[in-house]
Design a protein around this motif. Structure first.
Motif, PDB file in Angstrom:
ATOM      1  N   UNK A   1       0.841  -1.172   0.000  1.00  0.00           N
ATOM      2  CA  UNK A   1       0.000   0.000   0.000  1.00  0.00           C
ATOM      3  C   UNK A   1       0.887   1.237   0.000  1.00  0.00           C
ATOM      4  N   UNK A   2       0.588   2.216  -0.836  1.00  0.00           N
ATOM      5  CA  UNK A   2       1.440   3.398  -0.929  1.00  0.00           C
ATOM      6  C   UNK A   2       1.292   4.295   0.293  1.00  0.00           C
ATOM      7  N   UNK A   3       2.370   4.992   0.623  1.00  0.00           N
ATOM      8  CA  UNK A   3       2.254   5.974   1.688  1.00  0.00           C
ATOM      9  C   UNK A   3       1.753   7.281   1.075  1.00  0.00           C
ATOM     10  N   UNK A   4       1.489   8.269   1.919  1.00  0.00           N
ATOM     11  CA  UNK A   4       0.874   9.500   1.415  1.00  0.00           C
ATOM     12  C   UNK A   4       1.773  10.245   0.438  1.00  0.00           C
ATOM     13  N   UNK A   5       3.086  10.191   0.621  1.00  0.00           N
ATOM     14  CA  UNK A   5       4.015  10.868  -0.294  1.00  0.00           C
ATOM     15  C   UNK A   5       3.979  10.212  -1.666  1.00  0.00           C
TER      16      UNK A   5
ATOM     17  N   UNK B   1     -18.641   2.602  -1.382  1.00  0.00           N
ATOM     18  CA  UNK B   1     -19.009   1.545  -0.437  1.00  0.00           C
ATOM     19  C   UNK B   1     -17.830   0.634  -0.135  1.00  0.00           C
ATOM     20  N   UNK B   2     -16.634   1.195  -0.196  1.00  0.00           N
ATOM     21  CA  UNK B   2     -15.410   0.422   0.049  1.00  0.00           C
ATOM     22  C   UNK B   2     -14.532   1.175   1.036  1.00  0.00           C
ATOM     23  N   UNK B   3     -13.730   0.416   1.769  1.00  0.00           N
ATOM     24  CA  UNK B   3     -12.790   1.018   2.711  1.00  0.00           C
ATOM     25  C   UNK B   3     -11.592   1.589   1.958  1.00  0.00           C
ATOM     26  N   UNK B   4     -10.920   2.531   2.590  1.00  0.00           N
ATOM     27  CA  UNK B   4      -9.739   3.157   1.988  1.00  0.00           C
ATOM     28  C   UNK B   4      -8.724   2.109   1.567  1.00  0.00           C
ATOM     29  N   UNK B   5      -8.533   1.093   2.409  1.00  0.00           N
ATOM     30  CA  UNK B   5      -7.569   0.029   2.106  1.00  0.00           C
ATOM     31  C   UNK B   5      -7.928  -0.689   0.804  1.00  0.00           C
ATOM     32  N   UNK B   6      -9.218  -0.946   0.598  1.00  0.00           N
ATOM     33  CA  UNK B   6      -9.642  -1.613  -0.636  1.00  0.00           C
ATOM     34  C   UNK B   6      -9.403  -0.722  -1.849  1.00  0.00           C
ATOM     35  N   UNK B   7      -9.678   0.555  -1.701  1.00  0.00           N
ATOM     36  CA  UNK B   7      -9.478   1.487  -2.807  1.00  0.00           C
ATOM     37  C   UNK B   7      -7.997   1.585  -3.145  1.00  0.00           C
TER      38      UNK B   7
ATOM     39  N   UNK C   1      -5.785  -0.617  -2.793  1.00  0.00           N
ATOM     40  CA  UNK C   1      -5.251  -1.862  -3.352  1.00  0.00           C
ATOM     41  C   UNK C   1      -5.160  -1.787  -4.876  1.00  0.00           C
ATOM     42  N   UNK C   2      -5.914  -0.900  -5.504  1.00  0.00           N
ATOM     43  CA  UNK C   2      -5.828  -0.707  -6.954  1.00  0.00           C
ATOM     44  C   UNK C   2      -4.491  -0.115  -7.359  1.00  0.00           C
ATOM     45  N   UNK C   3      -3.861   0.548  -6.432  1.00  0.00           N
ATOM     46  CA  UNK C   3      -2.613   1.248  -6.710  1.00  0.00           C
ATOM     47  C   UNK C   3      -1.438   0.295  -6.824  1.00  0.00           C
ATOM     48  N   UNK C   4      -1.571  -0.877  -6.263  1.00  0.00           N
ATOM     49  CA  UNK C   4      -0.458  -1.843  -6.233  1.00  0.00           C
ATOM     50  C   UNK C   4      -0.213  -2.465  -7.581  1.00  0.00           C
TER      51      UNK C   4
END
Length: 60
Positions: free
Chosen positions: A1-5, A49-55, A57-60
């Motif tokens: 999961x990416x960090x904010x930077x 309707x999804x948690x931040x973590x689920x959203x 996960x698309x970034x990976x």
């Protein structure tokens, strides 16, 4: 999961992925403003309707 930077640096790319996957998202939904990240994530979580973590996960 990416960090904010990492996320901030690649926001345009990630925003494009989100818009492809979730066509109902608007530019206003994905407006990234410094200091208002929590507000943006809250809007996205509610709309999708999804948690931040689920959203993120698309970034990976």
């Amino acid at each position: 999961m990416p960090n904010s930077t990492e996320l901030r640096g690649n926001w345009d790319e990630f925003k494009g992925k989100l818009k492809q996957k979730y066509g109902q998202l608007t530019d206003d939904d994905l407006a990234y403003e410094e200091g208002k990240e929590d507000e943006m994530w809250g809007k996205l979580e509610k709309k999708l309707g999804k948690a931040k973590k689920e959203i993120l996960s698309l970034f990976e």
